[in-house]
Design a protein around this motif. Structure first.
Motif, mmCIF file in Angstrom:
data_model
loop_
_atom_site.group_PDB
_atom_site.id
_atom_site.type_symbol
_atom_site.label_atom_id
_atom_site.label_comp_id
_atom_site.label_asym_id
_atom_site.label_seq_id
_atom_site.Cartn_x
_atom_site.Cartn_y
_atom_site.Cartn_z
ATOM 1 N N GLY A 55 0.801 -1.127 -0.142
ATOM 2 C CA GLY A 55 0.174 -0.153 -0.071
ATOM 3 C C GLY A 55 0.673 1.184 -0.031
ATOM 4 O O GLY A 55 0.391 2.407 0.612
ATOM 5 N N GLU A 56 2.053 1.305 -0.581
ATOM 6 C CA GLU A 56 3.054 2.335 -0.559
ATOM 7 C C GLU A 56 2.324 3.595 -1.211
ATOM 8 O O GLU A 56 1.809 3.466 -2.153
ATOM 9 C CB GLU A 56 4.291 1.921 -1.409
ATOM 10 C CG GLU A 56 5.292 2.810 -1.162
ATOM 11 C CD GLU A 56 6.511 2.487 -1.677
ATOM 12 O OE1 GLU A 56 7.601 3.159 -1.371
ATOM 13 O OE2 GLU A 56 6.695 1.627 -2.480
ATOM 14 N N LEU A 57 2.214 4.611 -0.623
ATOM 15 C CA LEU A 57 1.707 5.892 -0.959
ATOM 16 C C LEU A 57 0.155 5.779 -1.228
ATOM 17 O O LEU A 57 -0.317 6.482 -2.456
ATOM 18 C CB LEU A 57 2.500 6.473 -1.981
ATOM 19 C CG LEU A 57 3.931 6.972 -1.801
ATOM 20 C CD1 LEU A 57 4.678 7.511 -2.694
ATOM 21 C CD2 LEU A 57 3.867 7.709 -0.356
ATOM 22 N N MET A 58 -0.583 4.837 -1.110
ATOM 23 C CA MET A 58 -2.034 4.439 -1.386
ATOM 24 C C MET A 58 -2.721 4.858 0.049
ATOM 25 O O MET A 58 -2.358 4.232 1.129
ATOM 26 C CB MET A 58 -2.084 3.351 -2.116
ATOM 27 C CG MET A 58 -1.469 3.095 -3.319
ATOM 28 S SD MET A 58 -1.321 1.587 -4.035
ATOM 29 C CE MET A 58 -3.420 1.178 -4.132
ATOM 30 N N ILE A 255 10.639 2.118 8.147
ATOM 31 C CA ILE A 255 9.864 2.269 7.052
ATOM 32 C C ILE A 255 10.644 2.888 6.024
ATOM 33 O O ILE A 255 10.384 2.748 4.977
ATOM 34 C CB ILE A 255 8.459 3.111 7.503
ATOM 35 C CG1 ILE A 255 7.647 1.983 8.329
ATOM 36 C CG2 ILE A 255 7.442 3.511 6.200
ATOM 37 C CD1 ILE A 255 6.712 1.137 7.584
ATOM 38 N N ILE A 256 10.993 4.381 6.440
ATOM 39 C CA ILE A 256 11.545 5.113 5.473
ATOM 40 C C ILE A 256 12.681 4.632 4.783
ATOM 41 O O ILE A 256 12.865 4.367 3.420
ATOM 42 C CB ILE A 256 12.083 6.359 6.136
ATOM 43 C CG1 ILE A 256 10.912 6.901 6.838
ATOM 44 C CG2 ILE A 256 13.076 7.058 5.191
ATOM 45 C CD1 ILE A 256 11.459 8.285 7.587
ATOM 46 N N GLU A 290 -0.806 8.114 3.388
ATOM 47 C CA GLU A 290 -1.312 7.101 4.223
ATOM 48 C C GLU A 290 -1.660 7.366 5.787
ATOM 49 O O GLU A 290 -2.035 6.341 6.351
ATOM 50 C CB GLU A 290 0.017 5.730 4.121
ATOM 51 C CG GLU A 290 0.278 5.478 2.894
ATOM 52 C CD GLU A 290 1.583 4.520 2.780
ATOM 53 O OE1 GLU A 290 1.394 3.219 3.314
ATOM 54 O OE2 GLU A 290 2.450 4.809 2.018
ATOM 55 N N GLY A 291 -1.415 8.637 6.038
ATOM 56 C CA GLY A 291 -1.449 8.704 7.613
ATOM 57 C C GLY A 291 -0.271 8.503 8.347
ATOM 58 O O GLY A 291 0.454 7.872 8.067
ATOM 59 N N ILE A 292 -0.346 9.100 9.673
ATOM 60 C CA ILE A 292 0.747 8.991 10.766
ATOM 61 C C ILE A 292 1.002 7.468 11.104
ATOM 62 O O ILE A 292 2.083 6.935 11.128
ATOM 63 C CB ILE A 292 0.496 9.554 11.725
ATOM 64 C CG1 ILE A 292 1.923 9.860 12.575
ATOM 65 C CG2 ILE A 292 -0.700 9.088 12.631
ATOM 66 C CD1 ILE A 292 3.051 10.550 12.070
ATOM 67 N N GLN A 293 -0.160 6.399 11.023
ATOM 68 C CA GLN A 293 0.045 5.189 11.520
ATOM 69 C C GLN A 293 0.903 4.353 10.339
ATOM 70 O O GLN A 293 1.218 3.373 10.878
ATOM 71 C CB GLN A 293 -1.385 4.706 11.524
ATOM 72 C CG GLN A 293 -2.337 4.451 10.172
ATOM 73 C CD GLN A 293 -2.877 5.796 9.847
ATOM 74 O OE1 GLN A 293 -2.986 6.942 10.337
ATOM 75 N NE2 GLN A 293 -3.796 5.680 8.913
ATOM 76 N N ALA A 294 1.053 4.890 9.065
ATOM 77 C CA ALA A 294 1.693 4.112 8.406
ATOM 78 C C ALA A 294 3.243 4.166 8.578
ATOM 79 O O ALA A 294 3.840 3.320 8.365
ATOM 80 C CB ALA A 294 1.862 4.765 6.800
ATOM 81 N N LEU A 295 3.589 4.948 9.612
ATOM 82 C CA LEU A 295 4.984 4.730 10.177
ATOM 83 C C LEU A 295 5.360 3.544 10.962
ATOM 84 O O LEU A 295 6.416 3.149 11.419
ATOM 85 C CB LEU A 295 5.417 6.228 10.604
ATOM 86 C CG LEU A 295 5.315 7.340 10.190
ATOM 87 C CD1 LEU A 295 5.872 8.480 10.829
ATOM 88 C CD2 LEU A 295 6.316 7.225 8.871
#
Length: 330
Positions: A55-58, A255-256, A290-295
Motif C-alpha cells: 500500500g505504498e503511498l496509497m 519504514i523510510i 497513508e497517515g501517521i499510522q503508516a510509520l
C-alpha cells in the motif's frame, strides 16, 4: 538487529578493567553472534519488509483487501506460495550485512565508550548513560555507513517474489547478492549503491543509541534489584525489553529506509528515485498519503524479528565472548 553488552557486569565486550577493549575481537564476536541470530529471524524480516511496502503511498480504502493482513497470515501465505526459499529470501546478503553492520557496531561500542571515558577522564567501569548513548549512536552511524549497500540488496531481494499475487512494491530481480551489487553499480553507479545511506544511518544511529545503553541499564537492574544471575535468563529478558523499546523508536526510520532502498531509478536518466528525493521527502509523502499510522506498518513483524534476534544475538555473543576468554584472547 542486535546490540552490544553491558559496562560492568556483562561479559559481551568487557570493560571490567581499564584495559581498552579489542575492537577486532568485538567485531568477530558480534559478527558470529549476529549471523547465528539472523538464520532464525530472517523470515520475520521478509514479512516485515513486505508489510512495510504494501500500500505504498496509497490510501487504504475501508474494506479493501490486502495481500498481507498480519504476521501469521503473511507467514502462511509466503510459505504456501514460495516455500522455505521465500521465507529465507535475502539470507546470503543478510549474513554479509550482519557481519559488516553488527560486527562493526558491537565491536566499536565498548572501545568508543572507553575512549569517551578517557577523554572525559572518568572511570570506564562505572555506568554512565550519556556516554553509553553517545557510544551506541556513534557506532550505529558508522556501521550503517559501511553496511548500507548490503541493506539495500537485502531489502530488494526480500521484496521480490515470482508469485505475481504476492507482489508489493517495486520488483527488482537479481540472481544473488553479488549480481545485485554488480547490476546496481552498472545501472546507477556508486550513487545507486549508496542509495538511502542517509536513512540507514539515521535508522541505525537512533536504534543503537537506545538499545545498547538500555540493555546495559536493564541488565544491571535485573541483577541488582531482581536478583537474577548474570546468565542466559537475564540476557534474554534484557534483550526482550530493550528490543521492544528499540522497535518503538526505530520503526518509522525502518519504514523510510525500506522504501528508500526499494524504489526504482528514473527509467529515463537511470538516476534518482521515482518516488523519493530524500528521507524527509519519503517521510512527508508517506504520512500525507497513508497517515501517521503508516510509520508503524509491520510493527508486530518488526518486533517478532527484533525481539528474538536481539535475544539470540546477545546470548550467542555472551557464549562467543566466554569462549574467547577461555582461549585467553581477551
Amino acid at each position: 538487529m542486535s546490540s552490544s553488552a553491558v559496562a560492568v557486569a556483562s561479559p559481551v565486550i568487557s570493560v571490567d578493567t581499564k584495559r581498552k577493549p579489542s575492537a577486532v575481537l568485538g567485531f568477530m564476536a558480534g559478527g558470529i553472534a549476529a549471523c547465528g541470530a539472523v538464520t532464525l529471524t530472517n523470515p520475520a524480516e521478509v514479512i516485515k519488509t513486505r508489510l512495510q511496502l504494501q500500500g505504498e503511498l496509497m490510501k487504504q480504502a475501508p474494506g479493501s483487501k490486502r495481500i498481507y493482513t498480519n504476521f501469521a497470515q503473511a507467514f502462511a501465505h509466503i510459505a504456501k506460495h514460495e516455500g522455505i526459499r521465500g521465507l529465507q529470501r535475502g539470507l546470503g546478503s543478510a549474513y554479509m550485512y550482519q557481519i559488516m553492520m553488527n560486527g562493526t557496531r558491537l565491536g566499536l561500542y565498548d572501545p568508543i565508550k572507553y575512549s569517551i571515558h578517557s577523554l572525559l577522564k572518568t572511570d570506564p567501569t562505572k555506568n554512565n548513560n550519556l556516554v553509553n548513548i553517545a557510544a551506541g549512536g556513534t557506532g550505529g552511524v558508522l556501521s550503517a555507513a559501511l553496511a548500507s549497500p548490503l541493506f539495500l540488496v537485502k531489502t530488494r531481494l526480500q521484496s521480490y517474489t515470482s508469485h505475481e499475487a504476492s507482489r508489493v512494491g517495486h520488483q527488482h530481480y537479481y540472481k544473488h547478492s553479488f549480481d545485485a551489487l554488480r547490476s546496481i553499480y552498472k545501472a546507477e553507479g556508486l550513487r545507486g549503491i549508496y542509495r538511502g545511506v542517509d536513512a540507514s544511518m539515521m535508522r541505525t544511529g537512533a536504534g543503537s543509541s537506545v538499545q545498547l545503553p538500555l540493555y546495559d541499564v536493564v541488565k544491571q537492574r535485573l541483577i541488582k534489584v531482581g536478583g537474577l544471575e548474570n546468565g542466559a535468563l537475564c540476557h534474554g529478558l534484557s534483550s526482550l525489553i530493550s528490543g521492544f523499546f528499540l522497535c518503538i523508536v526505530m520503526n518509522p526510520f525502518d519504514i523510510i529506509s525500506t522504501r528508500m532502498f526499494n524504489q526504482a531509478p528514473d527509467p529515463l536518466t537511470g538516476r534518482g528515485g521515482m518516488l523519493y528525493k530524500s528521507p524527509v521527502d519519503c517521510l512527508v509523502k508517506t504520512v500525507r498519503a497513508e497517515g501517521i499510522q503508516a510509520l508503524y506498518k509491520g510493527f508486530t513483524a518488526h518486533y517478532l524479528r527484533i525481539g528474538p534476534h536481539t535475544i539470540f544475538t546477545f546470548v550467542f555473543m555472551e557464549q562467543v565472548k566466554a569462549l574467547f576468554e577461555r582461549l585467553s584472547l581477551y
